[in-house]
Design a protein around this motif. Sequence first.
Motif, mmCIF file in Angstrom:
data_model
loop_
_atom_site.group_PDB
_atom_site.id
_atom_site.type_symbol
_atom_site.label_atom_id
_atom_site.label_comp_id
_atom_site.label_asym_id
_atom_site.label_seq_id
_atom_site.Cartn_x
_atom_site.Cartn_y
_atom_site.Cartn_z
ATOM 1 N N LYS A 1 -0.685 12.934 1.940
ATOM 2 C CA LYS A 1 0.518 13.657 1.444
ATOM 3 C C LYS A 1 0.677 13.449 -0.069
ATOM 4 C CE LYS A 1 4.752 12.913 2.715
ATOM 5 N NZ LYS A 1 5.787 12.144 3.514
ATOM 6 N N ASN A 2 0.230 12.275 -0.538
ATOM 7 C CA ASN A 2 0.398 11.969 -1.973
ATOM 8 C C ASN A 2 -0.895 12.162 -2.765
ATOM 9 O OD1 ASN A 2 3.275 10.837 -2.468
ATOM 10 N ND2 ASN A 2 2.618 9.893 -0.528
ATOM 11 N N SER B 1 -0.324 6.037 9.868
ATOM 12 C CA SER B 1 0.810 6.528 9.052
ATOM 13 C C SER B 1 0.490 6.368 7.564
ATOM 14 C CB SER B 1 2.094 5.797 9.442
ATOM 15 O OG SER B 1 2.133 4.527 8.862
ATOM 16 N N LEU B 2 -0.273 5.307 7.244
ATOM 17 C CA LEU B 2 -0.642 5.109 5.829
ATOM 18 C C LEU B 2 -1.619 6.214 5.381
ATOM 19 C CD1 LEU B 2 0.224 2.955 3.782
ATOM 20 C CD2 LEU B 2 -1.852 1.663 4.312
ATOM 21 N N ILE B 3 -2.502 6.591 6.281
ATOM 22 C CA ILE B 3 -3.446 7.674 5.948
ATOM 23 C C ILE B 3 -2.669 8.968 5.696
ATOM 24 C CG2 ILE B 3 -5.278 9.160 6.861
ATOM 25 C CD1 ILE B 3 -6.305 6.698 8.420
ATOM 26 N N ASN C 1 0.835 -1.220 0.000
ATOM 27 C CA ASN C 1 0.000 0.000 0.000
ATOM 28 C C ASN C 1 0.866 1.265 0.000
ATOM 29 O OD1 ASN C 1 -2.864 -0.721 0.002
ATOM 30 N ND2 ASN C 1 -2.408 -1.851 1.866
ATOM 31 N N ARG C 2 1.936 1.221 0.753
ATOM 32 C CA ARG C 2 2.839 2.399 0.793
ATOM 33 C C ARG C 2 3.400 2.679 -0.596
ATOM 34 N NH1 ARG C 2 4.316 1.235 6.098
ATOM 35 N NH2 ARG C 2 5.671 -0.502 5.426
ATOM 36 N N ARG C 3 3.871 1.615 -1.235
ATOM 37 C CA ARG C 3 4.560 1.818 -2.541
ATOM 38 C C ARG C 3 3.574 2.282 -3.602
ATOM 39 N NH1 ARG C 3 8.941 -2.754 -3.603
ATOM 40 N NH2 ARG C 3 9.535 -1.172 -5.154
ATOM 41 N N VAL C 4 2.335 1.803 -3.491
ATOM 42 C CA VAL C 4 1.333 2.255 -4.469
ATOM 43 C C VAL C 4 1.076 3.753 -4.269
ATOM 44 C CG1 VAL C 4 -1.121 2.100 -5.052
ATOM 45 C CG2 VAL C 4 0.233 0.011 -4.808
ATOM 46 N N LEU C 5 1.026 4.179 -3.010
ATOM 47 C CA LEU C 5 0.815 5.608 -2.735
ATOM 48 C C LEU C 5 1.988 6.432 -3.266
ATOM 49 C CD1 LEU C 5 -0.625 5.518 0.919
ATOM 50 C CD2 LEU C 5 -1.831 6.215 -1.175
ATOM 51 N N THR D 1 3.578 6.130 -5.829
ATOM 52 C CA THR D 1 3.528 6.386 -7.283
ATOM 53 C C THR D 1 2.921 7.760 -7.526
ATOM 54 O OG1 THR D 1 1.267 5.529 -7.532
ATOM 55 C CG2 THR D 1 3.109 3.922 -7.753
ATOM 56 N N LYS D 2 2.274 8.315 -6.471
ATOM 57 C CA LYS D 2 1.605 9.628 -6.564
ATOM 58 C C LYS D 2 0.531 9.632 -7.654
ATOM 59 C CE LYS D 2 5.544 12.374 -4.879
ATOM 60 N NZ LYS D 2 5.030 12.302 -3.491
ATOM 61 N N ASN D 3 0.083 8.439 -8.002
ATOM 62 C CA ASN D 3 -0.861 8.363 -9.110
ATOM 63 C C ASN D 3 -2.160 7.668 -8.698
ATOM 64 O OD1 ASN D 3 -1.765 8.707 -11.676
ATOM 65 N ND2 ASN D 3 -0.924 6.757 -12.416
ATOM 66 N N LEU D 4 -2.416 7.680 -7.377
ATOM 67 C CA LEU D 4 -3.586 6.948 -6.888
ATOM 68 C C LEU D 4 -4.664 7.897 -6.388
ATOM 69 C CD1 LEU D 4 -4.803 4.160 -6.377
ATOM 70 C CD2 LEU D 4 -3.889 4.299 -4.037
ATOM 71 N N ASP D 5 -5.918 7.612 -6.765
ATOM 72 C CA ASP D 5 -7.024 8.480 -6.340
ATOM 73 C C ASP D 5 -7.496 8.113 -4.927
ATOM 74 O OD1 ASP D 5 -7.238 9.718 -8.964
ATOM 75 O OD2 ASP D 5 -8.077 7.793 -9.645
ATOM 76 N N ILE D 6 -7.754 6.805 -4.754
ATOM 77 C CA ILE D 6 -8.357 6.379 -3.487
ATOM 78 C C ILE D 6 -7.696 5.070 -3.024
ATOM 79 C CG2 ILE D 6 -10.502 5.749 -2.309
ATOM 80 C CD1 ILE D 6 -12.047 7.192 -4.576
ATOM 81 N N LEU D 7 -7.354 5.001 -1.758
ATOM 82 C CA LEU D 7 -6.771 3.767 -1.202
ATOM 83 C C LEU D 7 -7.755 3.164 -0.203
ATOM 84 C CD1 LEU D 7 -4.130 2.003 -1.048
ATOM 85 C CD2 LEU D 7 -3.606 3.306 1.033
ATOM 86 N N ASP D 8 -7.962 1.858 -0.303
ATOM 87 C CA ASP D 8 -8.802 1.164 0.673
ATOM 88 C C ASP D 8 -7.885 0.534 1.707
ATOM 89 O OD1 ASP D 8 -9.756 -1.542 1.771
ATOM 90 O OD2 ASP D 8 -11.633 -0.784 0.946
ATOM 91 N N ILE D 9 -8.098 0.895 2.957
ATOM 92 C CA ILE D 9 -7.317 0.305 4.063
ATOM 93 C C ILE D 9 -8.316 -0.363 5.007
ATOM 94 C CG2 ILE D 9 -5.677 0.725 5.938
ATOM 95 C CD1 ILE D 9 -5.098 3.454 4.665
ATOM 96 N N GLU D 10 -8.027 -1.585 5.414
ATOM 97 C CA GLU D 10 -8.945 -2.278 6.313
ATOM 98 C C GLU D 10 -8.751 -1.816 7.763
ATOM 99 O OE1 GLU D 10 -7.967 -6.309 5.514
ATOM 100 O OE2 GLU D 10 -8.915 -6.291 3.527
ATOM 101 N N LEU D 11 -9.878 -1.698 8.431
ATOM 102 C CA LEU D 11 -9.871 -1.209 9.813
ATOM 103 C C LEU D 11 -9.120 -2.166 10.749
ATOM 104 C CD1 LEU D 11 -10.961 0.763 12.013
ATOM 105 C CD2 LEU D 11 -13.063 -0.640 12.078
ATOM 106 N N PHE D 12 -9.297 -3.466 10.459
ATOM 107 C CA PHE D 12 -8.748 -4.468 11.407
ATOM 108 C C PHE D 12 -7.263 -4.734 11.127
ATOM 109 C CE2 PHE D 12 -13.009 -6.678 12.690
ATOM 110 C CZ PHE D 12 -13.382 -5.496 13.305
#
Lengths: 255, 255
Positions: free
Chosen positions: B134-135, B127-129, B102-106, B108-119
């Motif tokens: 930031k990106n 930190s991922l948020i 997930n970090r590396r995909v972010l 790329t600075k080319n991502l609109d929306i990231l899905d992160i699981e709560l659990f």
Amino acid sequence: MKKVVKVKDITIGEGMPKICIPILGETLEEIKEEAELLSTFDFDIVEWRADFFQFVEDMDCIKLAMEIIEENLGDKPMIFTLRSLKEGGKREVCEALYFEINRRVLETKNLDILDIELFHDKDEIESLINLAHKNGAKVIISNHDFQQTPSKDEILSRMNRAAQLGADIVKIAVMANDTEDVITVLDATRILKEDYLKIPLIAIAMGKKGMITRFAGEIFGSDITFATAKKTSAPGQLSVEDVKNIVQFIHKHTI
Amino acid sequence: MKKVVKVKDITIGEGMPKICIPILGETLEEIKEEAELLSTFDFDIVEWRADFFQFVEDMDCIKLAMEIIEENLGDKPMIFTLRSLKEGGKREVCEALYFEINRRVLETKNLDILDIELFHDKDEIESLINLAHKNGAKVIISNHDFQQTPSKDEILSRMNRAAQLGADIVKIAVMANDTEDVITVLDATRILKEDYLKIPLIAIAMGKKGMITRFAGEIFGSDITFATAKKTSAPGQLSVEDVKNIVQFIHKHTI
């Protein structure tokens, strides 16, 4: 074991909710016109809202109107409904006349289903139910609130009372003023069907927000839905084609 | 004041629920094929379910896949989702790798929306948020239960926790095993929207009984619905045409 109500070719209480269209004509000509129009539509049940009929106090005119409906829509079960003003009806009918007209319609021995409102004298209702069953008619005991949605417990209480009186079908139609009201009606419907009723139920949240109750009956437990061909008889009613499409879509994907 | 999420030409959180279609290709060829097919459909958001992708651990392959999706569906916001096995995903990904990818995909600075699981680990999520924001990416914090529907309070608690972590959108998708579950999801959706959340919500009751939650979002409060063009990524998903028709019908008659 759940009871279904079989009238003509229709079985109420199983499968998809049955689609009912009201006739709201004020004169014999208008009733004829609506009946002829409805004969071109694909639906299940016709409700004659006799409270719209200007000559509802004249038994001969009632018989003529019933003949017109029979001629055009004889293949479909007919519900005779004299809706009181306080429950959204079109005209004031005193208690005595309300029961007199319903009695005389039953005595024609030509009626499939009679709608009787719960909020009338209990003994009179019971004698009307007996008369209906003696004359081969089924009975819907109904309750309507065009202003608000009662609590879930109150809805359960009213419908259980209606069932205990001897109804063949029970009906509740209340106004949904917000989304919470819609959920109250959906949950009351579910509970009535799962835990209480052995007979078919009609449960409608009126108004725009309540539209989901007009086509999701097979999921939550409502066995008849009211739709329109032209005129509407309650807020939030949808066209018969739209309702049929969504009811069939839900049936295909839910069962 | 309710916040909406604007991504490309789409505003999530107002009007009709936005329609999202998942891409489930296991190879670059399959992803290309699906992306080309989807480009012929009318919908709003594409979700790349990267957990279906065989080479999801290879960052170069991920970039190639993202380029393919961008080429065919660049006008639509893309959600990157690495769904864990325990929440209905396709493959087992260890916690460290989950966050690494997930970090590396972010980055790329080319991502609109990231899905992160709560659990997952709270600090790692936070930190991922931060990294996402930031990106220039928005964040959906999601929670899935493919076996059952938790209590209403538990749903409220999970979604409030997700919102407090800093999500831009929160998502709950649980399995409805009966009609009571469907009502639990509908009512939790309503309460979250009316009383708690300032941000958009995605609330889905999976399975056949839950289908109503896939098109009645505008009534109860769910802002994105998932539909299919060809393959499904969760039980009860419906075709994009069917969902669009009913969503538009409800919009026309409810607003």
